[in-house]
Design a protein around this motif. Sequence first.
Motif, PDB file in Angstrom:
ATOM      1  N   ASP A   2       0.795  -1.230   0.000  1.00 33.96           N
ATOM      2  CA  ASP A   2       0.000   0.000   0.000  1.00 33.96           C
ATOM      3  C   ASP A   2       0.826   1.277   0.000  1.00 33.96           C
ATOM      4  OD1 ASP A   2      -2.189  -1.628   0.025  1.00 33.96           O
ATOM      5  OD2 ASP A   2      -2.571  -1.434   2.179  1.00 33.96           O
ATOM      6  N   GLU A   3       2.088   1.198   0.399  1.00 32.70           N
ATOM      7  CA  GLU A   3       2.935   2.391   0.432  1.00 32.70           C
ATOM      8  C   GLU A   3       3.645   2.543  -0.905  1.00 32.70           C
ATOM      9  OE1 GLU A   3       3.108   4.575   2.792  1.00 32.70           O
ATOM     10  OE2 GLU A   3       1.957   3.542   4.356  1.00 32.70           O
ATOM     11  N   ALA A   4       3.271   3.579  -1.662  1.00 36.19           N
ATOM     12  CA  ALA A   4       3.795   3.753  -3.029  1.00 36.19           C
ATOM     13  C   ALA A   4       5.315   3.854  -3.058  1.00 36.19           C
ATOM     14  CB  ALA A   4       3.175   4.999  -3.661  1.00 36.19           C
ATOM     15  N   SER A  40       4.071  -2.350  -5.773  1.00 38.25           N
ATOM     16  CA  SER A  40       2.810  -2.474  -6.518  1.00 38.25           C
ATOM     17  C   SER A  40       2.721  -1.437  -7.626  1.00 38.25           C
ATOM     18  CB  SER A  40       1.635  -2.305  -5.552  1.00 38.25           C
ATOM     19  OG  SER A  40       0.413  -2.262  -6.243  1.00 38.25           O
ATOM     20  N   PHE A  41       1.995  -1.798  -8.690  1.00 35.02           N
ATOM     21  CA  PHE A  41       1.757  -0.857  -9.788  1.00 35.02           C
ATOM     22  C   PHE A  41       0.418  -0.144  -9.626  1.00 35.02           C
ATOM     23  CE2 PHE A  41       1.033  -5.290 -11.104  1.00 35.02           C
ATOM     24  CZ  PHE A  41      -0.352  -5.292 -11.185  1.00 35.02           C
ATOM     25  N   ALA A  82       4.956  -0.942 -15.542  1.00 36.78           N
ATOM     26  CA  ALA A  82       3.662  -1.577 -15.796  1.00 36.78           C
ATOM     27  C   ALA A  82       3.146  -1.234 -17.191  1.00 36.78           C
ATOM     28  CB  ALA A  82       2.652  -1.135 -14.736  1.00 36.78           C
ATOM     29  N   GLN A  83       3.381   0.017 -17.619  1.00 30.94           N
ATOM     30  CA  GLN A  83       2.940   0.435 -18.945  1.00 30.94           C
ATOM     31  C   GLN A  83       3.711  -0.297 -20.045  1.00 30.94           C
ATOM     32  OE1 GLN A  83       0.448   2.114 -19.964  1.00 30.94           O
ATOM     33  NE2 GLN A  83       0.988   2.379 -22.128  1.00 30.94           N
ATOM     34  N   PRO A 106      -1.564  -7.614 -16.576  1.00 29.00           N
ATOM     35  CA  PRO A 106      -0.448  -8.225 -17.321  1.00 29.00           C
ATOM     36  C   PRO A 106       0.920  -8.062 -16.660  1.00 29.00           C
ATOM     37  CG  PRO A 106      -1.512  -6.461 -18.597  1.00 29.00           C
ATOM     38  CD  PRO A 106      -2.351  -6.693 -17.405  1.00 29.00           C
ATOM     39  N   ALA A 107       1.054  -7.078 -15.752  1.00 32.54           N
ATOM     40  CA  ALA A 107       2.355  -6.861 -15.099  1.00 32.54           C
ATOM     41  C   ALA A 107       2.528  -7.661 -13.813  1.00 32.54           C
ATOM     42  CB  ALA A 107       2.549  -5.375 -14.798  1.00 32.54           C
ATOM     43  N   THR A 108       1.472  -8.325 -13.361  1.00 35.43           N
ATOM     44  CA  THR A 108       1.503  -8.987 -12.047  1.00 35.43           C
ATOM     45  C   THR A 108       2.650  -9.978 -11.911  1.00 35.43           C
ATOM     46  OG1 THR A 108      -0.899  -8.749 -11.806  1.00 35.43           O
ATOM     47  CG2 THR A 108       0.184 -10.417 -10.441  1.00 35.43           C
ATOM     48  N   ARG A 109       2.798 -10.863 -12.876  1.00 41.38           N
ATOM     49  CA  ARG A 109       3.813 -11.914 -12.761  1.00 41.38           C
ATOM     50  C   ARG A 109       5.230 -11.349 -12.844  1.00 41.38           C
ATOM     51  NH1 ARG A 109      -0.130 -14.355 -16.174  1.00 41.38           N
ATOM     52  NH2 ARG A 109      -1.262 -16.032 -15.100  1.00 41.38           N
ATOM     53  N   THR A 110       5.432 -10.336 -13.655  1.00 44.49           N
ATOM     54  CA  THR A 110       6.764  -9.728 -13.753  1.00 44.49           C
ATOM     55  C   THR A 110       7.128  -9.026 -12.456  1.00 44.49           C
ATOM     56  OG1 THR A 110       6.547  -9.438 -16.145  1.00 44.49           O
ATOM     57  CG2 THR A 110       8.199  -8.088 -15.032  1.00 44.49           C
ATOM     58  N   PHE A 111       6.172  -8.322 -11.858  1.00 46.02           N
ATOM     59  CA  PHE A 111       6.429  -7.662 -10.573  1.00 46.02           C
ATOM     60  C   PHE A 111       6.741  -8.705  -9.502  1.00 46.02           C
ATOM     61  CE2 PHE A 111       5.335  -3.781 -12.471  1.00 46.02           C
ATOM     62  CZ  PHE A 111       5.474  -2.733 -11.561  1.00 46.02           C
TER      63      PHE A 111
END
Length: 297
Positions: free
Chosen positions: A115-117, A122-123, A186-187, A203-208
């Motif tokens: 939650d902390e940017a 997280s994206f 993410a973009q 789509p970025a979930t697995r890479t993150f």
Amino acid sequence: MNKPQHVPVLLEASLEYLNVRPGGVVVDATLGLGGHSSEIAKRLGPTGKLICFDRDPEAMAKAKVRLEEVAAELGSEMPEVVFEPRAFSEAADAIKPGSIDGLLADFGVSSLQLDEAHRGFSFRSDGPLDMRMDTRSGETAEQVVNQEDENELADLIYEFGEERRSRRIARAIVRARPISTTAELAQVISVAAPSMKGDKIHPATRTFQALRIRVNNELGEIETLLQSAPSLLKPGGRLVLISFHSLEDRRVKDSFRELHRDKTFEVLTKKPVVAEEQEQLRNPRSRSAKLRAAEKV
């Protein structure tokens, strides 16, 4: 309003399988924001002992405040609490063999980190590409993204993220360098490997996930704990582990199978315990959680 919104995953199952007794010695190997530890403390009583590990200094500071509130509530019934501000892979350096009654580890990323940017996990909100659980040292996700060879980048996304389009994503990342924020990354990934029909995740979930595992050596940390934890338990002691993706769960499952084969542990969960529908609705993070438990013979 300023308190972190933290809901401990599979709390009731964790407490049940830990079998916390007054006067016992229990290790919370992943203190996080203190959700599990707060409830364990209430069951240990004044002669009990709770040992808390976490390598995230921000999480440790917030958990201490939470446990101070529990101490104020319990008064003389509060157990001794020992804080170990280091990785759980170092548990064997801090705990004597055969001295604990239970060890709990929740391998998920804490809500604070997500939650902390500024933590960059997280994206969902833009922030620097950091992803370090211990912000005091080690390479950042930004360094990995911008310095890793394309083939090595593709391999780690495939291995740690189980992402089938890893080569396409790695190629796009290298072409887009330098990348410095979560939103930028993410973009780039979304354009290179857009969501396919039926996809339920970004789509970025697995890479993150892959970058986070690499930056924090998460699988190596888990393997070290799996090797050392059994010897720390007393006979009758319980090992309770919560995983959030197949790479973690596979290692726990294989370790428990080996311990059972050696006749040193009895596996208490024939199948992993998962969150009931009510918990999943209340806490979406619990949907992927799997709990396995074993008892030392």
